[in-house]
Design a protein around this motif. Structure first.
Motif, short mmCIF file in Angstrom:
data_model
loop_
_atom_site.label_atom_id
_atom_site.label_comp_id
_atom_site.label_asym_id
_atom_site.label_seq_id
_atom_site.Cartn_x
_atom_site.Cartn_y
_atom_site.Cartn_z
N GLU A 155 -26.86 -123.00 2.82
CA GLU A 155 -26.32 -124.06 3.67
C GLU A 155 -27.35 -124.53 4.69
OE1 GLU A 155 -23.48 -125.74 3.28
OE2 GLU A 155 -23.39 -124.56 1.43
N MET A 156 -28.14 -123.63 5.23
CA MET A 156 -29.20 -124.00 6.16
C MET A 156 -30.23 -124.90 5.48
SD MET A 156 -29.75 -120.35 8.14
CE MET A 156 -31.10 -120.94 9.18
N ALA A 157 -30.57 -124.53 4.24
CA ALA A 157 -31.53 -125.35 3.49
C ALA A 157 -30.98 -126.76 3.28
CB ALA A 157 -31.83 -124.69 2.15
N LYS A 158 -29.70 -126.87 2.98
CA LYS A 158 -29.09 -128.18 2.75
C LYS A 158 -29.10 -129.02 4.02
CE LYS A 158 -26.09 -126.90 -1.11
NZ LYS A 158 -24.70 -126.75 -1.60
N VAL A 159 -28.87 -128.38 5.17
CA VAL A 159 -28.91 -129.11 6.44
C VAL A 159 -30.29 -129.70 6.68
CG1 VAL A 159 -28.75 -128.89 8.95
CG2 VAL A 159 -27.04 -127.79 7.49
N VAL A 160 -31.33 -128.88 6.43
CA VAL A 160 -32.70 -129.38 6.61
C VAL A 160 -32.98 -130.53 5.65
CG1 VAL A 160 -35.14 -128.79 6.40
CG2 VAL A 160 -33.56 -127.18 7.47
N ILE A 161 -32.56 -130.38 4.40
CA ILE A 161 -32.76 -131.43 3.40
C ILE A 161 -32.08 -132.72 3.84
CG2 ILE A 161 -32.22 -132.12 1.03
CD1 ILE A 161 -32.41 -129.03 0.40
N ASN A 162 -30.86 -132.61 4.35
CA ASN A 162 -30.13 -133.78 4.81
C ASN A 162 -30.82 -134.43 6.00
OD1 ASN A 162 -28.22 -133.31 2.83
ND2 ASN A 162 -26.80 -132.26 4.18
N ARG A 163 -31.29 -133.62 6.94
CA ARG A 163 -31.94 -134.16 8.13
C ARG A 163 -33.28 -134.80 7.81
NH1 ARG A 163 -30.74 -130.45 13.50
NH2 ARG A 163 -28.47 -130.33 13.21
N SER A 164 -33.88 -134.38 6.71
CA SER A 164 -35.17 -134.97 6.33
C SER A 164 -35.00 -136.40 5.84
CB SER A 164 -35.84 -134.13 5.25
OG SER A 164 -35.19 -134.30 4.00
N ASP A 165 -33.78 -136.79 5.50
CA ASP A 165 -33.48 -138.16 5.08
C ASP A 165 -34.38 -138.63 3.94
OD1 ASP A 165 -32.06 -140.54 5.17
OD2 ASP A 165 -33.40 -141.46 6.65
N GLY A 166 -34.55 -137.75 2.95
CA GLY A 166 -35.35 -138.10 1.78
C GLY A 166 -36.84 -137.91 1.97
N GLN A 167 -37.26 -137.38 3.13
CA GLN A 167 -38.68 -137.24 3.43
C GLN A 167 -39.18 -135.80 3.34
OE1 GLN A 167 -40.72 -139.95 3.97
NE2 GLN A 167 -38.85 -140.98 3.31
N LEU A 168 -38.38 -134.89 2.77
CA LEU A 168 -38.84 -133.51 2.62
C LEU A 168 -40.09 -133.47 1.75
CD1 LEU A 168 -38.03 -130.50 3.26
CD2 LEU A 168 -37.03 -130.46 0.97
N ARG A 169 -41.14 -132.82 2.24
CA ARG A 169 -42.40 -132.73 1.50
C ARG A 169 -42.66 -131.34 0.93
NH1 ARG A 169 -45.48 -137.09 3.43
NH2 ARG A 169 -43.99 -138.80 3.75
N VAL A 170 -42.24 -130.31 1.69
CA VAL A 170 -42.56 -128.93 1.30
C VAL A 170 -41.29 -128.08 1.35
CG1 VAL A 170 -43.89 -126.86 1.86
CG2 VAL A 170 -44.91 -129.13 2.21
N PHE A 171 -41.03 -127.35 0.25
CA PHE A 171 -39.91 -126.40 0.25
C PHE A 171 -40.40 -125.09 -0.33
CE2 PHE A 171 -36.37 -124.08 -1.59
CZ PHE A 171 -35.47 -124.09 -0.54
#
Length: 203
Positions: free
Chosen positions: A73-89
Motif C-alpha cells: 500500500e505504501m508503494a501504491k501511494v508513492v506511485i500515485n503521488r508521482s503522477d506518472g513520473q516514477l523513474r526508479v522502483f
C-alpha cells in the motif's frame, strides 16, 4: 560575555524548493511516513513531483518492521503521488505481480526496475499487461533471486526497446545455454550481467 543559547532555526521558513530538495535526498519513504506532515510548508514541499520519482524499498530500515500488505500500500501511494513520473522502483519480497502490474500501468516514465527475492511476479497475466503497456523508457532491469523462466524474461525484454543494462543474479530458471540466446537475441543491451554463483559473466 553573552552565554545566551542561540535561537532554534525555524525549518518551516525554508523556501519550498530548498525543502523539496531536502526531501528528495531524504527519500520518498521517509517523507511518506511523516516528514511531509510536520507543518503546512513541509506538506507543500512534499507535493513536488521530484520527491516521488524514486523509491527504494529494499535498503530502508522500516521495510523490516512492516507487513507485506502495508508495504504494498505504501508503494501504491508513492506511485500515485508521482503522477506518472516514477523513474526508479526497487522492491523486495513483498512485491506481487499485482503490484508490478500497478506500477507498469501508471509509470510510463520508469527507467530503472530492481526486484529482489520476489516470487511469482511474472505471471501470464502480467506478461499480457507488459505487451499492452510496454516499458518504453526502461534503461536498467535488475532481477535477483527471481523465479522467472526464459520465456517470461523474453516477453519482458521484447517490451523494453531501449533497455541498456540487464542484471540477472541467482535466477536459477535461466541457465548457461539461455545466456547465449539472450546475448544473441538482444544485442542492443550494452551491459548484460548473469550470475548464478560466485562466478559472474559480464559484457
Amino acid at each position: 560575555m553573552d552565554d545566551a543559547a542561540p535561537s532554534a532555526r525555524d525549518w518551516s521558513s525554508l523556501p519550498l524548493d530548498a525543502l523539496s530538495s531536502i526531501f528528495v535526498r531524504l527519500g520518498a519513504l521517509d517523507v511518506l511516513m511523516g516528514a511531509g506532515l510536520v507543518c503546512r510548508s513541509w506538506l507543500e514541499a512534499a507535493n513536488f513531483l521530484d520527491v516521488w520519482r524514486s523509491i527504494d524499498m529494499v535498503k530502508h530500515d522500516s521495510v523490516f518492521l512492516k507487513g507485506d500488505a502495508v508495504l504494498r500500500e505504501m508503494a501504491k501511494v508513492v506511485i500515485n503521488r508521482s503522477d506518472g513520473q516514477l523513474r526508479v522502483f526497487v522492491g523486495g519480497m513483498f512485491v506481487t505481480d499485482e503490484l508490478i502490474k500497478y506500477i507498469m500501468e501508471r509509470s510510463p516514465s520508469l527507467t530503472t526496475l530492481r526486484l529482489v527475492s520476489c516470487f511469482g511476479v511474472f505471471s501470464k497475466q502480467l506478461a499480457s499487461v507488459i505487451k499492452e503497456s510496454p516499458l518504453l523508457e526502461l534503461h536498467s532491469l535488475e532481477l535477483e533471486n527471481i523465479d522467472l523462466t526464459m520465456r517470461e524474461l523474453t516477453t519482458v525484454l521484447e517490451s523494453c526497446p531501449i533497455l541498456e543494462v540487464l542484471g540477472l543474479h541467482y535466477c536459477f530458471l535461466i541457465n548457461y545455454s539461455d545466456e547465449h540466446t539472450l546475448r544473441a537475441k538482444f544485442t542492443r543491451i550494452k551491459s548484460m550481467t548473469l550470475k548464478w554463483d560466485d562466478e559472474c559473466c559480464v559484457d
